[in-house]
Scaffold this active site. Sequence first.
Site, PDB file in Angstrom:
ATOM      1  N   LYS A   1       0.572  -1.156  -0.132  1.00 23.28           N
ATOM      2  CA  LYS A   1      -0.056   0.416   0.035  1.00 23.28           C
ATOM      3  C   LYS A   1       0.727   1.011  -0.103  1.00 23.28           C
ATOM      4  O   LYS A   1       1.213   1.745   1.339  1.00 23.28           O
ATOM      5  CB  LYS A   1      -0.825   0.489   1.465  1.00 23.28           C
TER       6      LYS A   1
ATOM      7  N   GLU B   1       8.525   1.687  11.720  1.00 29.43           N
ATOM      8  CA  GLU B   1       9.126   2.719  11.676  1.00 29.43           C
ATOM      9  C   GLU B   1       8.897   3.388  11.881  1.00 29.43           C
ATOM     10  O   GLU B   1       7.946   4.162  10.750  1.00 29.43           O
ATOM     11  CB  GLU B   1      10.320   2.488  10.360  1.00 29.43           C
TER      12      GLU B   1
ATOM     13  N   CYS C   1      11.786  11.347   9.599  1.00 30.11           N
ATOM     14  CA  CYS C   1      12.030  11.183  10.841  1.00 30.11           C
ATOM     15  C   CYS C   1      13.140  11.651  10.854  1.00 30.11           C
ATOM     16  O   CYS C   1      13.186  10.904  12.368  1.00 30.11           O
ATOM     17  CB  CYS C   1      11.148   9.665  10.851  1.00 30.11           C
TER      18      CYS C   1
ATOM     19  N   GLU D   1       7.412  15.558  16.849  1.00 29.11           N
ATOM     20  CA  GLU D   1       8.332  15.935  15.331  1.00 29.11           C
ATOM     21  C   GLU D   1       6.984  16.637  14.295  1.00 29.11           C
ATOM     22  O   GLU D   1       6.118  16.858  14.180  1.00 29.11           O
ATOM     23  CB  GLU D   1       7.579  14.445  14.781  1.00 29.11           C
TER      24      GLU D   1
END
Length: 482
Positions: free
Chosen positions: A178, A253, A287, A386
Amino acid sequence: MNFPTTLDGLYINGQWSAGREHLRVINPATEALLTTVNGGDELAVDHAVTAAVAAFKDWSQTSGTERAAILRNIANGVRNGREHLMNLQSSNNGKPLFEAAIDVDDVIATFEYYAELAEGLDAQRDTNVPLPSDDFSARLRREPCGVVGLIVPWNFPMVTTAWKLAPALAAGCCVVLKPSEVTPLPELELAVIIAESGLPNGVFNLVCGTGLAVGAPLSADPRIAKISFTGSNAVGVQVMQRAAETVKGVSLELGGKSSLLVLEDADLELAVELACSGGFFNAGQMCSATSRVLVADELADEFLQRLQQRAQAIRVGDPFEADVEMGALVNQAQYQRVLGHIDRGLSAGARLVCGGNRPAHLPRGFFLQPTVFTEVPLDSALWCEEIFGPVLCVRSFSSEAEAIALANDSQFGLVASVVTRNAEAAERVANALQAGLVWLNAPQVIFPQTAWGGYKQSSIGRELGPWGLAAFQEIKHVVRAV
């Protein structure tokens, strides 16, 4: 680039088809509609998983040498289509062409690396296990874990896919992929290359769609042996909850809030360049962004002055212009999210050094100036969360111990960078940092041979290297009475 008005968003059992979900794909640099991808839903996921289950019986029995040949075919296909794939990356993601070139080369290197590992599997599939008793013998057998679901994000199209897909195929798994509904175009072109690689029908399947329509049923399907997901922590929790219903394997992750540590003897020019590349590459949508910059007191004033000058000199603009250093954020939602973080940071008392607004010469597109803050409260969202945008927070420290403590004071632990002329200090600090990967006086270069993943809430498991291959294998021991 010119695109068809609509594109089929399903590749299942070797056939392209159109799903019932219509995904608008936008060029973030112009805000123009590129095309509409007709993606899938729960029914398409069911068809894809069914095809993968049927294909697994034969594919799992192929030799590592056979799989390696196909992985090299994919690598060669990507190499042959390099320029076209670069253009797709820049058109759909908004990143400059030089960054897109790095992405495509990473994809090639990853498929070639796992082709090498696949070739070694034939000799390793059954290995003798020494036992303390002469009455028994044992062997260790490594087998593919089954049909796997791969869910990838929008910030590095094809790259994250390659990091998951290449080891999964090398291990002998069948796959349902996906891609992000925001950036499906590079993945669709990669699927065309895979379709021409000699891979048997059903081994690789692609279903474009949203997380709710495709990601959720894929994560919950009991026939899926493992889910490998890259994305936000919030969605990672949802994936893990869905997977838990059938106790399937999960690799995650997730996020990061990483630090760049500039020690007292650092080369300031190098430190500024690493701060900019660590915070502004891919418009900060990484990230691994080292968005918390920790600088020794002795260097703090000069460093901040140089960083401000360098950040303000970065050319932001059309990703297809040769001298552009930073492109657009990926879409309107991400653009507004980052602006919201900047506003809340100002409200929390942080001092804006530069940036924080749309560049004056770019009235359209999701562009944002490279942004630098200082005097950021340690408990503010700007320092702790973040941001996923081109925003750096700079803070000084008085000792090595304080720098390490500040860097480790985070719910994340993905990466870190250290800048110093002292080799002994570099190694000492690297060993003390709670991060899965530490760069010493180096940009964020990533090799397929080294692991990717982090401590704490940054990940579960590791990608790349032999660990990435092992993530798609089951371990079986056979013990025999002699």
